[in-house]
Design a protein around this motif. Structure first.
Motif, short mmCIF file in Angstrom:
data_model
loop_
_atom_site.label_atom_id
_atom_site.label_comp_id
_atom_site.label_asym_id
_atom_site.label_seq_id
_atom_site.Cartn_x
_atom_site.Cartn_y
_atom_site.Cartn_z
N ILE A 64 0.86 -1.18 0.00
CA ILE A 64 0.00 0.00 0.00
C ILE A 64 0.90 1.23 0.00
O ILE A 64 1.90 1.27 0.72
N GLY A 65 0.55 2.19 -0.82
CA GLY A 65 1.32 3.42 -0.91
C GLY A 65 0.40 4.63 -0.79
O GLY A 65 -0.68 4.64 -1.36
N ILE A 66 0.86 5.61 -0.03
CA ILE A 66 0.10 6.83 0.20
C ILE A 66 0.96 8.01 -0.23
O ILE A 66 2.15 8.07 0.08
N GLY A 67 0.35 8.98 -0.91
CA GLY A 67 1.06 10.17 -1.33
C GLY A 67 0.19 11.41 -1.20
O GLY A 67 -1.00 11.36 -1.43
N SER A 68 0.80 12.50 -0.80
CA SER A 68 0.22 13.85 -0.70
C SER A 68 0.18 14.41 0.70
O SER A 68 -0.13 15.58 0.88
N ALA A 69 0.46 13.62 1.72
CA ALA A 69 0.48 14.12 3.09
C ALA A 69 1.92 14.05 3.61
O ALA A 69 2.78 13.40 2.99
N PRO A 70 2.21 14.69 4.74
CA PRO A 70 3.53 14.53 5.35
C PRO A 70 3.79 13.07 5.70
O PRO A 70 2.86 12.27 5.85
N ASP A 71 5.06 12.72 5.86
CA ASP A 71 5.47 11.32 6.07
C ASP A 71 4.68 10.60 7.16
O ASP A 71 4.17 9.50 6.93
N ASP A 72 4.58 11.18 8.35
CA ASP A 72 3.90 10.50 9.46
C ASP A 72 2.44 10.23 9.15
O ASP A 72 1.90 9.18 9.51
N GLU A 73 1.79 11.18 8.48
CA GLU A 73 0.39 11.00 8.13
C GLU A 73 0.23 9.95 7.02
O GLU A 73 -0.70 9.14 7.06
N ASP A 74 1.13 9.96 6.03
CA ASP A 74 1.09 8.92 5.00
C ASP A 74 1.15 7.54 5.65
O ASP A 74 0.38 6.64 5.30
N ILE A 75 2.06 7.37 6.59
CA ILE A 75 2.23 6.08 7.26
C ILE A 75 1.00 5.72 8.08
O ILE A 75 0.53 4.57 8.04
N ALA A 76 0.44 6.68 8.81
CA ALA A 76 -0.76 6.42 9.61
C ALA A 76 -1.93 6.00 8.73
O ALA A 76 -2.70 5.09 9.09
N ILE A 77 -2.07 6.63 7.57
CA ILE A 77 -3.15 6.28 6.65
C ILE A 77 -2.93 4.87 6.10
O ILE A 77 -3.88 4.07 6.02
N ALA A 78 -1.70 4.54 5.74
CA ALA A 78 -1.39 3.18 5.26
C ALA A 78 -1.68 2.14 6.33
O ALA A 78 -2.26 1.08 6.05
N ARG A 79 -1.30 2.45 7.56
CA ARG A 79 -1.55 1.50 8.66
C ARG A 79 -3.04 1.27 8.87
O ARG A 79 -3.45 0.14 9.20
N ALA A 80 -3.85 2.29 8.69
CA ALA A 80 -5.30 2.11 8.83
C ALA A 80 -5.82 1.13 7.78
O ALA A 80 -6.69 0.31 8.07
N GLY A 81 -5.28 1.22 6.57
CA GLY A 81 -5.67 0.27 5.53
C GLY A 81 -5.31 -1.15 5.89
O GLY A 81 -6.10 -2.08 5.71
N LEU A 82 -4.09 -1.33 6.43
CA LEU A 82 -3.66 -2.68 6.84
C LEU A 82 -4.53 -3.22 7.97
O LEU A 82 -4.93 -4.39 7.96
N ALA A 83 -4.82 -2.37 8.95
CA ALA A 83 -5.61 -2.81 10.10
C ALA A 83 -7.00 -3.31 9.68
O ALA A 83 -7.51 -4.26 10.26
N ALA A 84 -7.57 -2.68 8.66
CA ALA A 84 -8.91 -3.05 8.22
C ALA A 84 -8.99 -4.48 7.69
O ALA A 84 -10.07 -5.09 7.72
N ILE A 85 -7.87 -5.01 7.24
CA ILE A 85 -7.89 -6.38 6.69
C ILE A 85 -7.04 -7.34 7.54
O ILE A 85 -6.77 -8.46 7.11
N GLY A 86 -6.63 -6.90 8.72
CA GLY A 86 -5.87 -7.75 9.62
C GLY A 86 -4.47 -8.07 9.12
O GLY A 86 -3.94 -9.12 9.44
N ALA A 87 -3.89 -7.14 8.37
CA ALA A 87 -2.54 -7.36 7.82
C ALA A 87 -1.49 -6.72 8.71
O ALA A 87 -1.74 -5.75 9.40
N ALA A 88 -0.31 -7.27 8.63
CA ALA A 88 0.86 -6.72 9.32
C ALA A 88 1.70 -5.94 8.32
O ALA A 88 1.55 -6.07 7.11
N GLU A 89 2.60 -5.09 8.83
CA GLU A 89 3.49 -4.33 7.97
C GLU A 89 4.91 -4.87 7.99
O GLU A 89 5.82 -4.26 7.43
N ARG A 90 5.09 -6.00 8.63
CA ARG A 90 6.43 -6.60 8.71
C ARG A 90 6.35 -8.10 8.44
O ARG A 90 5.41 -8.77 8.85
#
Length: 142
Positions: free
Chosen positions: A113-139
């Motif tokens: 998942i890739g996010i673009g247009s927000a500052p780094d921390d917000e991009d990451i937080a938005i990506a993490r929300a997507g992962l959480a919705a499907i029970g996925a890990a980022e590692r």
């Protein structure tokens, strides 16, 4: 020697669920972003350019998703010293910019998942929300 290996595939339904959750997070924190979800081979499964998101960041978000899936790690963990070489070798498709996370389910990288247009921390937080919705890990498991 085995001739095959088991694999998991991210479904389009899961990609849409992750996309919707990421949009909701972006709206909740006040950012208009581009969100891209690719499968384990970097093939597009879902994407959106939210109203007001920078149009050039759609390419950035795509490259972040592909990079995370390809390297099976958050884009920020791709060696900075290799950034220029990776970009050149991949015709600009690989990046170590923040905002790309692999989608790991049952210990297998099934996409990015890739996010673009927000500052780094917000991009990451938005990506993490997507992962959480499907029970996925980022590692990947150690």
């Amino acid at each position: 020697m085995a001739a095959t290996r088991p694999s998991l595939k991210l479904t389009h339904a899961a990609a849409l669920s992750a996309l919707q959750a990421a949009v909701a997070k972006a709206e909740a924190i006040g950012w208009q972003v581009n969100i891209v979800i690719v499968d384990e081979s970097g093939v597009l499964l879902s994407a959106i350019r939210m109203d007001g998101a920078k149009f050039l960041s759609l390419t950035t978000a795509t490259n972040k998703a592909k990079s995370a899936a390809s390297h099976r790690r958050p884009t920020t963990e791709i060696d900075g010293e290799l950034a220029m070489s990776l970009a050149l070798a991949s015709d600009g498709q690989l990046t170590n910019m923040a905002g790309g996370l692999p989608i790991v389910i049952d210990g297998i990288c099934v996409g990015g998942i890739g996010i673009g247009s927000a500052p780094d921390d917000e991009d990451i937080a938005i990506a993490r929300a997507g992962l959480a919705a499907i029970g996925a890990a980022e590692r990947m498991p150690d």
